[in-house]
Design a protein around this motif. Structure first.
Motif, short mmCIF file in Angstrom:
data_model
loop_
_atom_site.label_atom_id
_atom_site.label_comp_id
_atom_site.label_asym_id
_atom_site.label_seq_id
_atom_site.Cartn_x
_atom_site.Cartn_y
_atom_site.Cartn_z
N PRO A 197 41.34 59.16 72.60
CA PRO A 197 40.35 59.34 73.66
C PRO A 197 38.97 58.86 73.23
O PRO A 197 38.56 59.05 72.08
N ARG A 198 38.24 58.25 74.13
CA ARG A 198 36.92 57.69 73.86
C ARG A 198 35.98 58.70 73.18
O ARG A 198 35.26 58.31 72.25
N PRO A 199 35.93 59.97 73.58
CA PRO A 199 35.01 60.90 72.91
C PRO A 199 35.29 61.07 71.40
O PRO A 199 34.43 61.52 70.66
N GLN A 200 36.49 60.69 70.94
CA GLN A 200 36.84 60.82 69.53
C GLN A 200 36.58 59.56 68.71
O GLN A 200 36.69 59.57 67.49
N TRP A 201 36.19 58.46 69.35
CA TRP A 201 36.05 57.18 68.66
C TRP A 201 35.05 57.23 67.52
O TRP A 201 35.27 56.60 66.49
N SER A 202 33.96 57.94 67.67
CA SER A 202 32.94 57.95 66.61
C SER A 202 33.34 58.82 65.42
O SER A 202 32.72 58.73 64.36
N GLN A 203 34.38 59.65 65.58
CA GLN A 203 34.80 60.55 64.51
C GLN A 203 36.18 60.22 63.94
O GLN A 203 36.53 60.67 62.86
N TYR A 204 36.96 59.43 64.66
CA TYR A 204 38.34 59.14 64.26
C TYR A 204 38.34 58.12 63.13
O TYR A 204 38.01 56.95 63.32
N LEU A 205 38.73 58.56 61.94
CA LEU A 205 38.78 57.67 60.77
C LEU A 205 40.12 56.93 60.72
O LEU A 205 41.19 57.55 60.80
N LEU A 206 40.04 55.64 60.58
CA LEU A 206 41.25 54.83 60.43
C LEU A 206 41.80 54.98 59.03
O LEU A 206 41.06 55.21 58.08
N GLN A 207 43.10 54.82 58.90
CA GLN A 207 43.79 54.96 57.62
C GLN A 207 44.43 53.62 57.24
O GLN A 207 44.75 52.80 58.11
N ASP A 208 44.63 53.43 55.95
CA ASP A 208 45.29 52.22 55.46
C ASP A 208 46.63 52.05 56.15
O ASP A 208 47.43 53.00 56.23
N GLY A 209 46.88 50.87 56.69
CA GLY A 209 48.15 50.56 57.32
C GLY A 209 48.20 50.86 58.81
O GLY A 209 49.22 50.61 59.45
N ASP A 210 47.10 51.40 59.38
CA ASP A 210 47.10 51.69 60.81
C ASP A 210 47.31 50.42 61.62
O ASP A 210 46.84 49.34 61.26
N GLN A 239 40.83 43.53 56.45
CA GLN A 239 40.67 44.27 55.20
C GLN A 239 39.25 44.85 55.17
O GLN A 239 38.28 44.13 55.41
N PHE A 240 39.14 46.15 54.88
CA PHE A 240 37.84 46.82 54.79
C PHE A 240 37.76 47.56 53.46
O PHE A 240 38.74 48.12 52.99
N ASP A 241 36.56 47.58 52.88
CA ASP A 241 36.35 48.25 51.59
C ASP A 241 36.09 49.74 51.74
O ASP A 241 36.36 50.51 50.83
N ALA A 242 35.53 50.15 52.87
CA ALA A 242 35.13 51.55 53.05
C ALA A 242 35.86 52.15 54.24
O ALA A 242 36.37 51.42 55.10
N PRO A 243 35.90 53.47 54.30
CA PRO A 243 36.48 54.12 55.49
C PRO A 243 35.75 53.65 56.74
O PRO A 243 34.55 53.34 56.70
N LEU A 244 36.47 53.59 57.83
CA LEU A 244 35.93 53.05 59.07
C LEU A 244 36.40 53.89 60.24
O LEU A 244 37.57 54.28 60.30
N THR A 245 35.48 54.15 61.18
CA THR A 245 35.87 54.86 62.40
C THR A 245 36.30 53.84 63.45
O THR A 245 36.04 52.63 63.32
N VAL A 246 36.93 54.32 64.49
CA VAL A 246 37.30 53.45 65.61
C VAL A 246 36.03 52.81 66.18
O VAL A 246 36.01 51.61 66.45
N HIS A 247 34.97 53.59 66.34
CA HIS A 247 33.71 53.07 66.86
C HIS A 247 33.19 51.93 65.97
O HIS A 247 32.78 50.87 66.47
N GLY A 248 33.21 52.13 64.66
CA GLY A 248 32.77 51.10 63.72
C GLY A 248 33.62 49.85 63.81
O GLY A 248 33.11 48.74 63.70
N LEU A 249 34.92 50.02 63.99
CA LEU A 249 35.82 48.88 64.13
C LEU A 249 35.46 48.06 65.36
O LEU A 249 35.39 46.84 65.32
N LEU A 250 35.22 48.73 66.49
CA LEU A 250 34.88 48.02 67.71
C LEU A 250 33.56 47.26 67.58
O LEU A 250 33.42 46.16 68.09
#
Length: 66
Positions: free
Chosen positions: A42-55, A11-22
């Protein structure tokens, strides 16, 4: 926001990128691969890819062998 990573719920309170999750998971990025909802991100997208609720995220390590 709730996401599932390798069958564990988080559970996270704020939007999170794949990079932040790792970083949160203390998962090394070198040699890692990641899929969100069964689609490889793809790895180059990890810092920009925002995770969504339920992913549903699968993180795995590449293993060399032969």
């Amino acid at each position: 926001m709730k996401v599932t990573v390798n069958d564990d719920d988080y559970q996270f309170d704020a939007p999170l990128t794949v990079h932040g999750l790792l970083i949160f998971l203390e998962q090394p990025q070198s040699g890692s691969a990641l899929a969100v909802n069964q689609v490889i991100v793809p790895r180059p997208q990890w810092s920009q890819y925002l995770l969504q609720d339920g992913d549903n995220i699968v993180v795995f390590q590449a293993i060399a062998g032969g």
